[in-house]
Scaffold this motif. Structure first.
Motif, PDB file in Angstrom:
ATOM      1  N   GLN A  38      97.912 -10.547  32.536  1.00  0.00           N
ATOM      2  CA  GLN A  38      99.239 -11.656  31.934  1.00  0.00           C
ATOM      3  C   GLN A  38     100.067 -11.002  30.840  1.00  0.00           C
ATOM      4  OE1 GLN A  38      95.799 -14.370  31.367  1.00  0.00           O
ATOM      5  NE2 GLN A  38      96.954 -14.615  29.825  1.00  0.00           N
ATOM      6  N   HIS A  39      99.155 -10.134  30.027  1.00  0.00           N
ATOM      7  CA  HIS A  39     100.327  -9.199  29.036  1.00  0.00           C
ATOM      8  C   HIS A  39     101.333  -8.561  29.504  1.00  0.00           C
ATOM      9  CE1 HIS A  39      97.326 -11.771  26.321  1.00  0.00           C
ATOM     10  NE2 HIS A  39      96.628 -11.697  27.147  1.00  0.00           N
ATOM     11  N   GLY A  40     102.065  -8.117  30.549  1.00  0.00           N
ATOM     12  CA  GLY A  40     103.238  -7.844  31.222  1.00  0.00           C
ATOM     13  C   GLY A  40     102.335  -5.851  30.565  1.00  0.00           C
ATOM     14  N   ALA A  41     103.292  -5.162  30.344  1.00  0.00           N
ATOM     15  CA  ALA A  41     103.558  -3.949  29.424  1.00  0.00           C
ATOM     16  C   ALA A  41     102.346  -3.820  28.560  1.00  0.00           C
ATOM     17  CB  ALA A  41     104.627  -3.783  28.326  1.00  0.00           C
ATOM     18  N   ASP A  42     101.631  -4.315  27.960  1.00  0.00           N
ATOM     19  CA  ASP A  42     100.306  -4.582  27.209  1.00  0.00           C
ATOM     20  C   ASP A  42      99.178  -4.169  27.369  1.00  0.00           C
ATOM     21  OD1 ASP A  42     101.845  -3.858  24.543  1.00  0.00           O
ATOM     22  OD2 ASP A  42     101.741  -6.009  23.827  1.00  0.00           O
ATOM     23  N   ALA A  43      99.042  -5.182  29.054  1.00  0.00           N
ATOM     24  CA  ALA A  43      97.801  -5.464  29.865  1.00  0.00           C
ATOM     25  C   ALA A  43      97.215  -4.058  29.372  1.00  0.00           C
ATOM     26  CB  ALA A  43      98.275  -5.487  31.099  1.00  0.00           C
ATOM     27  N   GLY A  44      95.915  -4.274  29.301  1.00  0.00           N
ATOM     28  CA  GLY A  44      94.826  -2.537  29.719  1.00  0.00           C
ATOM     29  C   GLY A  44      94.854  -1.935  28.200  1.00  0.00           C
ATOM     30  N   LYS A  45      95.664  -2.836  27.233  1.00  0.00           N
ATOM     31  CA  LYS A  45      95.498  -2.606  25.682  1.00  0.00           C
ATOM     32  C   LYS A  45      93.955  -3.220  25.021  1.00  0.00           C
ATOM     33  CE  LYS A  45     100.216  -0.655  25.021  1.00  0.00           C
ATOM     34  NZ  LYS A  45     101.028  -1.329  24.115  1.00  0.00           N
ATOM     35  N   TRP A  46      93.445  -2.892  24.349  1.00  0.00           N
ATOM     36  CA  TRP A  46      92.455  -3.878  23.480  1.00  0.00           C
ATOM     37  C   TRP A  46      92.960  -4.693  22.167  1.00  0.00           C
ATOM     38  CZ3 TRP A  46      87.668  -4.409  25.299  1.00  0.00           C
ATOM     39  CH2 TRP A  46      87.453  -3.651  26.400  1.00  0.00           C
ATOM     40  N   PHE A  47      92.063  -5.588  22.091  1.00  0.00           N
ATOM     41  CA  PHE A  47      92.828  -6.868  20.547  1.00  0.00           C
ATOM     42  C   PHE A  47      92.195  -6.960  20.657  1.00  0.00           C
ATOM     43  CE2 PHE A  47      93.686 -10.945  19.143  1.00  0.00           C
ATOM     44  CZ  PHE A  47      94.563 -10.760  18.543  1.00  0.00           C
ATOM     45  N   LEU A  48      92.260  -6.648  19.030  1.00  0.00           N
ATOM     46  CA  LEU A  48      90.975  -7.435  17.971  1.00  0.00           C
ATOM     47  C   LEU A  48      90.635  -9.573  18.171  1.00  0.00           C
ATOM     48  CD1 LEU A  48      89.482  -5.995  15.093  1.00  0.00           C
ATOM     49  CD2 LEU A  48      90.997  -7.022  13.834  1.00  0.00           C
ATOM     50  N   GLU A  49      89.950  -9.409  18.477  1.00  0.00           N
ATOM     51  CA  GLU A  49      89.829 -10.692  18.729  1.00  0.00           C
ATOM     52  C   GLU A  49      89.360 -10.932  17.555  1.00  0.00           C
ATOM     53  OE1 GLU A  49      90.626 -14.425  20.006  1.00  0.00           O
ATOM     54  OE2 GLU A  49      90.750 -12.579  20.998  1.00  0.00           O
ATOM     55  N   ALA A  50      88.623 -11.016  16.878  1.00  0.00           N
ATOM     56  CA  ALA A  50      87.593 -11.401  15.514  1.00  0.00           C
ATOM     57  C   ALA A  50      87.567  -9.148  14.519  1.00  0.00           C
ATOM     58  CB  ALA A  50      86.446 -11.790  15.679  1.00  0.00           C
TER      59      ALA A  50
END
Length: 81
Positions: A38-50
Motif C-alpha cells: 500500500q506504500h507504492g515505491a516504498d513497499a518493502g522498506k523498513w520504517f522506524l515505528e518506535a
C-alpha cells in the motif's frame, strides 16, 4: 555492543504487520516495521515505528533494508553513549 533482532507481528491497523524488535545488549531500542504494498515505491522498506533512548529520531526514518536500519541504529547508540 550486541545488536539482535526478533521477528514479530505488530498490530499497526494497516497491512504493515511484519516487524522486528531490535535489542542492544538485551535492551529494547527500536521497533522496525516493513512497509506493505500500500506504500507504492516504498513497499518493502523498513520504517522506524518506535525508537527508545538515543534511537528516538527527530524525524521519521525509512531504510532500504534491515542492514541499513541496523547500521543507523548502531550509529545512534554510539553517538548517544
Amino acid at each position: 555492543m550486541i545488536l539482535s533482532l526478533q521477528p514479530v507481528q505488530v498490530a499497526t491497523n494497516s497491512d504493515d504487520a511484519e516487524s522486528q524488535l531490535v535489542f542492544a545488549d538485551g535492551f529494547l531500542v527500536a521497533v522496525l516495521v516493513r512497509l506493505s504494498e500500500q506504500h507504492g515505491a516504498d513497499a518493502g522498506k523498513w520504517f522506524l515505528e518506535a525508537g527508545f533512548g538515543p534511537v528516538n529520531p527527530v524525524a521519521p526514518s525509512l531504510f532500504e533494508d534491515l542492514g541499513a536500519a541496523r547500521l543507523w541504529i548502531i550509529r545512534q547508540l554510539a553517538a548517544g553513549s
